[in-house]
Design a protein around this motif. Structure first.
Motif, PDB file in Angstrom:
ATOM      1  N   ILE A  89      84.020  53.264  61.015  1.00 49.44           N
ATOM      2  CA  ILE A  89      85.162  54.170  60.900  1.00 49.44           C
ATOM      3  C   ILE A  89      85.476  54.274  59.412  1.00 49.44           C
ATOM      4  O   ILE A  89      85.613  53.252  58.742  1.00 49.44           O
ATOM      5  CB  ILE A  89      86.399  53.649  61.655  1.00 49.44           C
ATOM      6  N   LEU A  90      85.550  55.483  58.888  1.00 49.60           N
ATOM      7  CA  LEU A  90      85.791  55.668  57.454  1.00 49.60           C
ATOM      8  C   LEU A  90      87.299  55.657  57.181  1.00 49.60           C
ATOM      9  O   LEU A  90      88.073  56.346  57.865  1.00 49.60           O
ATOM     10  CB  LEU A  90      85.174  56.975  56.979  1.00 49.60           C
ATOM     11  N   ARG A  91      87.683  54.881  56.180  1.00 47.21           N
ATOM     12  CA  ARG A  91      89.106  54.724  55.827  1.00 47.21           C
ATOM     13  C   ARG A  91      89.371  55.303  54.442  1.00 47.21           C
ATOM     14  O   ARG A  91      88.668  54.986  53.481  1.00 47.21           O
ATOM     15  CB  ARG A  91      89.484  53.247  55.865  1.00 47.21           C
ATOM     16  N   MET A  92      90.410  56.133  54.341  1.00 47.97           N
ATOM     17  CA  MET A  92      90.857  56.664  53.064  1.00 47.97           C
ATOM     18  C   MET A  92      92.334  56.319  52.909  1.00 47.97           C
ATOM     19  O   MET A  92      93.133  56.613  53.803  1.00 47.97           O
ATOM     20  CB  MET A  92      90.657  58.178  53.000  1.00 47.97           C
ATOM     21  N   ASP A  93      92.699  55.685  51.797  1.00 50.54           N
ATOM     22  CA  ASP A  93      94.052  55.157  51.628  1.00 50.54           C
ATOM     23  C   ASP A  93      94.974  56.107  50.865  1.00 50.54           C
ATOM     24  O   ASP A  93      94.550  56.796  49.926  1.00 50.54           O
ATOM     25  CB  ASP A  93      94.006  53.817  50.895  1.00 50.54           C
ATOM     26  N   ASP A  94      96.238  56.082  51.264  1.00 49.50           N
ATOM     27  CA  ASP A  94      97.304  56.809  50.578  1.00 49.50           C
ATOM     28  C   ASP A  94      98.438  55.842  50.259  1.00 49.50           C
ATOM     29  O   ASP A  94      98.523  54.746  50.824  1.00 49.50           O
ATOM     30  CB  ASP A  94      97.834  57.946  51.458  1.00 49.50           C
ATOM     31  N   MET A  95      99.338  56.258  49.368  1.00 52.89           N
ATOM     32  CA  MET A  95     100.422  55.382  48.934  1.00 52.89           C
ATOM     33  C   MET A  95     101.487  55.171  50.014  1.00 52.89           C
ATOM     34  O   MET A  95     102.100  54.118  50.092  1.00 52.89           O
ATOM     35  CB  MET A  95     101.086  55.940  47.672  1.00 52.89           C
ATOM     36  N   ASP A  96     101.710  56.197  50.845  1.00 50.06           N
ATOM     37  CA  ASP A  96     102.756  56.061  51.859  1.00 50.06           C
ATOM     38  C   ASP A  96     102.474  57.009  53.022  1.00 50.06           C
ATOM     39  O   ASP A  96     101.528  57.809  52.992  1.00 50.06           O
ATOM     40  CB  ASP A  96     104.141  56.328  51.268  1.00 50.06           C
ATOM     41  N   SER A  97     103.301  56.919  54.049  1.00 51.04           N
ATOM     42  CA  SER A  97     103.089  57.706  55.268  1.00 51.04           C
ATOM     43  C   SER A  97     103.277  59.198  55.025  1.00 51.04           C
ATOM     44  O   SER A  97     102.621  60.023  55.668  1.00 51.04           O
ATOM     45  CB  SER A  97     104.046  57.227  56.365  1.00 51.04           C
ATOM     46  N   TYR A  98     104.185  59.542  54.120  1.00 47.91           N
ATOM     47  CA  TYR A  98     104.388  60.958  53.805  1.00 47.91           C
ATOM     48  C   TYR A  98     103.093  61.575  53.269  1.00 47.91           C
ATOM     49  O   TYR A  98     102.691  62.670  53.694  1.00 47.91           O
ATOM     50  CB  TYR A  98     105.509  61.116  52.776  1.00 47.91           C
ATOM     51  N   GLN A  99     102.439  60.869  52.340  1.00 46.34           N
ATOM     52  CA  GLN A  99     101.185  61.378  51.779  1.00 46.34           C
ATOM     53  C   GLN A  99     100.100  61.470  52.848  1.00 46.34           C
ATOM     54  O   GLN A  99      99.296  62.401  52.846  1.00 46.34           O
ATOM     55  CB  GLN A  99     100.738  60.482  50.626  1.00 46.34           C
ATOM     56  N   GLN A 100     100.073  60.502  53.756  1.00 47.98           N
ATOM     57  CA  GLN A 100      99.076  60.531  54.832  1.00 47.98           C
ATOM     58  C   GLN A 100      99.207  61.813  55.659  1.00 47.98           C
ATOM     59  O   GLN A 100      98.218  62.535  55.881  1.00 47.98           O
ATOM     60  CB  GLN A 100      99.256  59.325  55.752  1.00 47.98           C
ATOM     61  N   LEU A 101     100.413  62.085  56.115  1.00 49.55           N
ATOM     62  CA  LEU A 101     100.614  63.252  56.973  1.00 49.55           C
ATOM     63  C   LEU A 101     100.477  64.558  56.202  1.00 49.55           C
ATOM     64  O   LEU A 101      99.954  65.549  56.733  1.00 49.55           O
ATOM     65  CB  LEU A 101     101.983  63.169  57.647  1.00 49.55           C
ATOM     66  N   ARG A 102     100.927  64.562  54.970  1.00 51.84           N
ATOM     67  CA  ARG A 102     100.845  65.780  54.163  1.00 51.84           C
ATOM     68  C   ARG A 102      99.386  66.172  53.915  1.00 51.84           C
ATOM     69  O   ARG A 102      99.022  67.345  54.050  1.00 51.84           O
ATOM     70  CB  ARG A 102     101.571  65.577  52.837  1.00 51.84           C
ATOM     71  N   LYS A 103      98.550  65.187  53.590  1.00 54.68           N
ATOM     72  CA  LYS A 103      97.134  65.480  53.338  1.00 54.68           C
ATOM     73  C   LYS A 103      96.423  65.903  54.614  1.00 54.68           C
ATOM     74  O   LYS A 103      95.520  66.746  54.593  1.00 54.68           O
ATOM     75  CB  LYS A 103      96.456  64.271  52.701  1.00 54.68           C
TER      76      LYS A 103
END
Length: 257
Positions: free
Chosen positions: A164-178
């Motif tokens: 499973i490929l994982r890409m990290d973001d700083m917070d949940s807002y960035q996760q959903l926005r991207k």
């Protein structure tokens, strides 16, 4: 002369009475019962929401402030970076924080309340390609956005072997926005369910995401106290049980979703 003397006597009596009133109020303030509660500098919505002015709000703040008031305490927010919380509590500079036992290196050094609720990590996916699964194996070959520094035990073996490929973001807002900006580039984002629902409501993203029924991990969210607060923790647990039975806890949760 007599009139002047009377005025001076009256003024002296007035000043004396005022001073007595001021002095009599000092002991009450000095003995005021305070509960110093650690909150992240930027908050953790919807659990703890920091405002430019006034007291915080949020699910956990509302629960604790209600019980603190019943027990005669004034709840005081103290903005504290996560890495300093445990030490500050050991030294008596803080009284409590919100925490799961699993997130604490030395849980035996503190007292924990009964669980307030489950904190669930679920997968938010583009509404065009809703992602549902029964087990982590169903996620093999998927690209998931995760939060930097977070550990997901159920998915770790698959992340470590790149199944499973994982890409990290700083917070949940960035996760959903991207995910919103590139719905066909990623399959989903691992986000705390209540955090994700709060972000969707706040940013008016209704209709853009599907939310998995199955979680990829959950923990019991509790309050963690300095050990001297044993009697308060007992009182908190009793009130928490009542709030769960009479629906007050559910009302607080729903007000932030």
């Amino acid at each position: 002369m007599q009139t002047s003397l009377k005025k001076r006597i009256s003024l002296s009596l007035l000043l004396g009475a005022t001073l007595c009133l001021l002095l009599s109020s000092l002991p009450a303030r000095a003995t005021e019962k305070l509960l110093r509660f650690s909150i992240p500098p930027r908050g953790n919505p919807p659990y703890l929401i920091v405002h430019k002015e006034g007291l915080p709000t949020g699910i956990i703040w509302d629960i604790l402030s209600r019980v603190a008031k019943q027990q005669g305490y004034r709840l005081v927010p103290v903005k504290t970076p996560r890495k300093r919380v445990d030490q500050s509590m050991r030294f008596g500079q803080l009284d409590a924080t919100a925490r799961a036992m699993e997130w604490t290196p030395d849980p035996e050094q503190f007292i924990f309340s009964e669980p307030m609720f489950k904190a669930r990590d679920v997968i938010f996916s583009p509404i065009q390609r809703p992602l549902q699964f029964s087990s982590p194996k169903d996620l093999i070959g998927k690209k998931l956005r995760a939060q930097l520094g977070y550990h997901y035990p159920k998915l770790a073996p698959y992340f470590n072997t790149h199944q499973i490929l994982r890409m990290d973001d700083m917070d949940s807002y960035q996760q959903l926005r991207k995910l919103l900006l590139a719905p066909y580039r990623f399959d989903g984002a691992i986000v705390n369910e209540w955090v994700g629902r709060w972000l969707i409501r706040r940013h008016q993203w209704q209709g853009y995401f599907a939310i998995s029924k199955q979680d990829v991990g959950d923990v019991d969210y509790r309050l963690m106290f300095n050990k001297k607060w044993l009697s308060f923790v007992d009182a908190f647990n009793r009130e928490l049980t009542k709030m769960k039975k009479n629906g007050q806890l559910q009302e607080i949760v729903q007000s932030y979703q």
